[in-house]
Motif scaffolding. Structure first.
Motif, PDB file in Angstrom:
ATOM      1  N   ARG A 388     -18.319   4.389  -0.193  1.00 49.25           N
ATOM      2  CA  ARG A 388     -17.038   4.598   0.505  1.00 49.25           C
ATOM      3  C   ARG A 388     -15.894   4.239  -0.443  1.00 49.25           C
ATOM      4  NH1 ARG A 388     -16.950   0.402   3.713  1.00 49.25           N
ATOM      5  NH2 ARG A 388     -15.044  -0.529   2.866  1.00 49.25           N
ATOM      6  N   LEU A 389     -14.769   4.942  -0.305  1.00 46.05           N
ATOM      7  CA  LEU A 389     -13.554   4.657  -1.069  1.00 46.05           C
ATOM      8  C   LEU A 389     -12.408   4.434  -0.103  1.00 46.05           C
ATOM      9  CD1 LEU A 389     -12.077   4.505  -3.828  1.00 46.05           C
ATOM     10  CD2 LEU A 389     -11.627   6.966  -3.589  1.00 46.05           C
ATOM     11  N   ASP A 390     -11.687   3.325  -0.266  1.00 44.41           N
ATOM     12  CA  ASP A 390     -10.527   3.002   0.563  1.00 44.41           C
ATOM     13  C   ASP A 390      -9.267   3.003  -0.301  1.00 44.41           C
ATOM     14  OD1 ASP A 390     -12.365   2.602   2.590  1.00 44.41           O
ATOM     15  OD2 ASP A 390     -12.466   0.444   2.265  1.00 44.41           O
ATOM     16  N   PHE A 391      -8.149   3.378   0.312  1.00 47.85           N
ATOM     17  CA  PHE A 391      -6.864   3.469  -0.400  1.00 47.85           C
ATOM     18  C   PHE A 391      -5.798   2.713   0.384  1.00 47.85           C
ATOM     19  CE2 PHE A 391      -2.706   5.573  -0.417  1.00 47.85           C
ATOM     20  CZ  PHE A 391      -2.372   5.498  -1.765  1.00 47.85           C
ATOM     21  N   SER A 392      -4.890   2.073  -0.334  1.00 47.93           N
ATOM     22  CA  SER A 392      -3.756   1.406   0.319  1.00 47.93           C
ATOM     23  C   SER A 392      -2.508   1.518  -0.554  1.00 47.93           C
ATOM     24  CB  SER A 392      -4.074  -0.074   0.596  1.00 47.93           C
ATOM     25  OG  SER A 392      -4.200  -0.806  -0.608  1.00 47.93           O
ATOM     26  N   TRP A 393      -1.350   1.606   0.106  1.00 46.81           N
ATOM     27  CA  TRP A 393      -0.058   1.649  -0.582  1.00 46.81           C
ATOM     28  C   TRP A 393       0.850   0.653   0.130  1.00 46.81           C
ATOM     29  CZ3 TRP A 393       4.116   5.867   0.401  1.00 46.81           C
ATOM     30  CH2 TRP A 393       5.258   5.582  -0.378  1.00 46.81           C
ATOM     31  N   THR A 394       1.308  -0.345  -0.597  1.00 48.42           N
ATOM     32  CA  THR A 394       2.134  -1.408  -0.035  1.00 48.42           C
ATOM     33  C   THR A 394       3.561  -1.279  -0.542  1.00 48.42           C
ATOM     34  OG1 THR A 394       0.230  -2.905   0.039  1.00 48.42           O
ATOM     35  CG2 THR A 394       2.414  -3.904   0.223  1.00 48.42           C
ATOM     36  N   VAL A 410       2.305  -1.404   4.941  1.00 48.24           N
ATOM     37  CA  VAL A 410       1.054  -1.050   4.273  1.00 48.24           C
ATOM     38  C   VAL A 410       0.509   0.234   4.896  1.00 48.24           C
ATOM     39  CG1 VAL A 410      -1.280  -1.759   3.655  1.00 48.24           C
ATOM     40  CG2 VAL A 410       0.539  -3.482   3.807  1.00 48.24           C
ATOM     41  N   PHE A 411       0.452   1.279   4.075  1.00 44.66           N
ATOM     42  CA  PHE A 411      -0.179   2.530   4.486  1.00 44.66           C
ATOM     43  C   PHE A 411      -1.577   2.552   3.888  1.00 44.66           C
ATOM     44  CE2 PHE A 411      -1.310   6.914   3.269  1.00 44.66           C
ATOM     45  CZ  PHE A 411      -1.354   7.498   4.525  1.00 44.66           C
ATOM     46  N   ALA A 412      -2.612   2.735   4.723  1.00 49.61           N
ATOM     47  CA  ALA A 412      -3.987   2.642   4.250  1.00 49.61           C
ATOM     48  C   ALA A 412      -4.825   3.790   4.802  1.00 49.61           C
ATOM     49  CB  ALA A 412      -4.605   1.308   4.653  1.00 49.61           C
ATOM     50  N   VAL A 413      -5.832   4.166   4.032  1.00 51.61           N
ATOM     51  CA  VAL A 413      -6.808   5.173   4.455  1.00 51.61           C
ATOM     52  C   VAL A 413      -8.194   4.592   4.208  1.00 51.61           C
ATOM     53  CG1 VAL A 413      -7.664   7.525   4.221  1.00 51.61           C
ATOM     54  CG2 VAL A 413      -5.249   7.036   3.817  1.00 51.61           C
ATOM     55  N   TYR A 414      -8.938   4.411   5.279  1.00 52.48           N
ATOM     56  CA  TYR A 414     -10.316   3.933   5.209  1.00 52.48           C
ATOM     57  C   TYR A 414     -11.246   5.135   5.089  1.00 52.48           C
ATOM     58  CZ  TYR A 414     -14.675   1.760   6.909  1.00 52.48           C
ATOM     59  OH  TYR A 414     -15.965   1.322   7.049  1.00 52.48           O
ATOM     60  N   ASN A 415     -12.193   5.066   4.146  1.00 50.17           N
ATOM     61  CA  ASN A 415     -13.131   6.164   3.898  1.00 50.17           C
ATOM     62  C   ASN A 415     -12.367   7.417   3.483  1.00 50.17           C
ATOM     63  OD1 ASN A 415     -15.523   7.573   3.680  1.00 50.17           O
ATOM     64  ND2 ASN A 415     -15.879   7.758   5.881  1.00 50.17           N
ATOM     65  N   LEU A 416     -11.699   7.319   2.338  1.00 47.69           N
ATOM     66  CA  LEU A 416     -10.748   8.332   1.892  1.00 47.69           C
ATOM     67  C   LEU A 416     -11.364   9.725   1.812  1.00 47.69           C
ATOM     68  CD1 LEU A 416      -7.864   8.821   0.815  1.00 47.69           C
ATOM     69  CD2 LEU A 416      -8.756   8.383  -1.483  1.00 47.69           C
TER      70      LEU A 416
END
Length: 455
Positions: A388-394, A410-416
């Motif tokens: 799995r790959l997760d992404f976040s932008w703070t 915080v904008f995040a995407v779980y399981n990109l």
């Protein structure tokens, strides 16, 4: 009709620090947490509403003393209160589905701890500590007694009684010790031991996703888990502390762990102990890690080889050691944090590990012209590889104004990339024989937006 699942979690924490002098300080902290779930179907005839919750409350007082330059003492007390409502089905709901209300569970932990750290020389420091904890389960509660040395079941049930006040009581001494040896200016060796007791257990079989899992407090049939843990690690700093490389080994032995009987019925079961098989577990592993601490780009890369086995007390599952539910031999984790400027930071987390074990049939047998799966050993198969790959932008202080508090989005995407990881595999009868089905959880990207502030 569709079934709707909702959950809610409330968390509040408070902390007060009092700095008296360089040799004395106090800390008082409190935590309140409430997690509630609600599963509902609005079917006109078979409508149902299932609710449960777990409440956790804690108060901790600690005093720190520095009697000398090379000595630090921390001591304190901690009180924890648990309240669990395992399940209420159709309370005050009109439906063809009969209501069922499980008894609430309440318990408290009261502990006192003492820890002391000495710096024996510029290269050697040791830390010794001990914690004594008393656990009490409170009534009213139904107490079931079963025949000794047999699996709890309706056939081995001896008595059922309702008790008030303190129903069960456990006391545990938890020592701990560690030593840190500085081999050189950039190298350290750490060795540690600790003993720990756990009075709150998570009960979830292979086909139950985590949000609907059930929690259980220790009682006369489900004893607290007691583990002894030994670890040793080597740490080395590189490039003036910008990088760190480490290697750690560990061994853990735990008693009073549990597995599940075949076809375990965990939901709304008032005698949940009849679905659990008590035993012991052992685990060991090696973790290799490289960490970048400073700079525009920070993060770490780690690989872990670990094994976990367990064995039942009553000889179930062949009276042999077998891979436990948590046995995942290989795990690789990578974290990258990039700070483009004082207001923006991007993070990536990638994880890949072995699938967990599960029990698959090794054959079939026919009874009354119907095929049934035949199982020969426990956890003899393994789920597909998990990744799995997760992404976040703070975004910090998006208004770019001078304020008395700090805030960020915080904008995040779980399981990109939407990996369809398999959570469990189960088997059903079909015209052609036994068929395998897989269950996935969170198989699509999940987007979230969070606002944080600190003052």
């Amino acid at each position: 009709k569709q079934t709707a699942f909702n959950y809610r979690q409330n968390n509040v924490s408070l902390k007060w620090n009092k700095y008296v002098s360089e040799k004395l300080n106090f800390e008082l902290s409190s935590v309140h947490s409430l997690y509630k779930t609600r599963t509902q179907s609005s079917d006109s005839l078979n409508a149902f509403l299932l609710e449960n919750y777990i409440k956790y409350q804690s108060v901790k007082f600690m005093v720190g003393i520095s009697p000398g330059k090379n000595q630090i003492i921390n001591a304190g007390i901690n009180a924890v209160f648990y309240e669990i409502m395992p399940g209420e089905l159709n309370k005050e709901v009109k439906s063809a589905v009969n209501p069922l209300l499980l008894d609430k569970e309440k318990a408290a932990e009261l502990s006192a701890f003492l820890e002391e750290e000495w710096t024996l020389s510029p290269r050697v420091a040791i830390r010794l500590g001990v914690r004594g904890v008393e656990y009490r389960l409170f009534g009213p509660a139904q107490v079931r007694e079963y025949s000794a040395d047999f699996q709890p079941s309706n056939n081995t049930l001896l008595t059922v009684s309702t008790l008030n006040g303190t129903v069960n009581r456990f006391f545990n001494i938890e020592p701990r010790a560690s030593v840190k040896i500085q081999l050189s200016e950039n190298e350290n060796l750490k060795i540690g031991y600790n003993r720990m007791g756990q009075f709150l257990q998570l009960i979830s079989n292979n086909t139950t996703p985590l949000p609907t899992a059930r929690w259980k407090l220790s009682d006369n049939n489900i004893k607290p888990q007691i583990s002894n843990f030994i670890s040793a690690g080597y740490f080395r700093e590189l490039s003036n502390g910008i990088w760190e490389a480490s290697a750690e080994m560990y061994f853990r032995h735990t008693k009073n762990v549990f597995d599940y009987v075949s076809g375990a019925d965990l939901q709304l079961n008032p005698a949940i102990e009849t679905q659990l098989v008590a035993g012991k577990a052992r685990s060991y592993g090696l973790e290799l890690m490289v960490t970048k601490r400073r700079g525009r780009n920070t993060g770490w890369l780690g690989y872990t080889y670990s094994r976990t086995f367990q064995k039942s007390y009553n000889g179930s599952f062949g009276n042999v050691w077998y891979p436990s539910f948590y046995d995942r031999p290989h795990a690789l984790n990578f974290t990258l944090n990039t700070v483009s400027n004082e207001h923006n930071a991007v993070g990536l987390v990638f994880t890949v590990n072995s699938g967990r074990p599960f029990t698959s049939p090794t054959g079939t047998y026919v009874l009354n012209q119907q095929s049934f799966p035949l199982y020969s050993s426990r956890n003899n198969d393994r789920l597909p590889l998990y990744h799995r790959l997760d992404f976040s932008w703070t975004v910090t202080n998006p208004g770019m104004k001078v304020r008395r508090y700090q805030d960020n989005w915080v904008f995040a995407v779980y399981n990109l990339y939407g990996r369809k990881n398999v959570y469990s595999i189960y088997f059903k009868n079909a015209d052609s024989g036994i068929r395998a089905y897989s269950l996935g959880v969170f198989s699509s990207p999940i987007v979230s937006l969070t606002y944080n502030f600190k003052f």
